[in-house]
Design a protein around this motif. Structure first.
Motif: not given
Length: 120
Positions: A8-10, A16-19, A34-36, A50-55
Motif C-alpha cells: 500500500f505504501d509503495m 506521489m511520483a505520478a502526481f 490503490i482503490l483496487e 489509519e493510513k488514509f488519516k495519515a495522508i
C-alpha cells in the motif's frame, strides 16, 4: 510491517511520483491501483483507515488519494475524521479536507477529473 501495508505504501509512493509527473503511469491509474488494492484486502480496513488519516494530515501527500478512494468506499471513519479535522484557523489543509468530504456527496464535484468516475 507486513507485506500488504508495505505494498500500500509503495502504491502511494507511485501515486506521489505520478502526481509530480515523474512516472510513466498516469495519476488517475495510480489512484485506481490503490482503490483496487484496498478493495482486494478488506481484512486490512483498519490499517488502511489509519493510513488514509495519515495522508490527510500529512503536508506532503496528495489528499486526492483519499478522496478518490472514498468516493467508492464511503467509509464513515474517514468522513468523521475529516469533519473533526476541518478547522480553517488551525489546519492549512482544510480546503483539501473539504474536497475529500465532497466525495461523500451524491454528486461529486471532482468526478469529472477522473474518467473512472465520469458519467458518460
Amino acid at each position: 510491517m507486513n507485506d500488504v501495508i508495505e505494498e500500500f505504501d509503495m502504491l502511494c509512493d507511485v501515486a506521489m511520483a505520478a502526481f509530480g509527473e515523474e512516472q510513466e503511469i498516469s495519476y488517475e491509474m495510480s489512484l485506481l491501483n490503490i482503490l483496487e488494492f484496498v478493495k482486494k484486502h478488506p481484512d486490512y480496513k483498519q490499517d488502511f483507515v489509519e493510513k488514509f488519516k495519515a495522508i490527510l494530515v500529512s503536508g506532503n501527500s496528495p489528499f486526492e488519494v483519499v478522496a478518490f478512494c472514498m468516493r467508492e468506499l464511503q467509509w464513515p471513519e474517514i468522513k468523521e475524521f475529516v469533519i473533526i479535522k476541518m478547522n480553517p484557523s488551525e489546519d492549512p489543509r482544510s480546503e483539501a479536507l473539504r474536497s475529500t468530504l465532497t466525495a461523500y456527496d451524491e454528486l461529486w464535484p471532482d468526478a469529472d477529473l477522473y474518467s473512472y468516475y465520469r458519467v458518460n
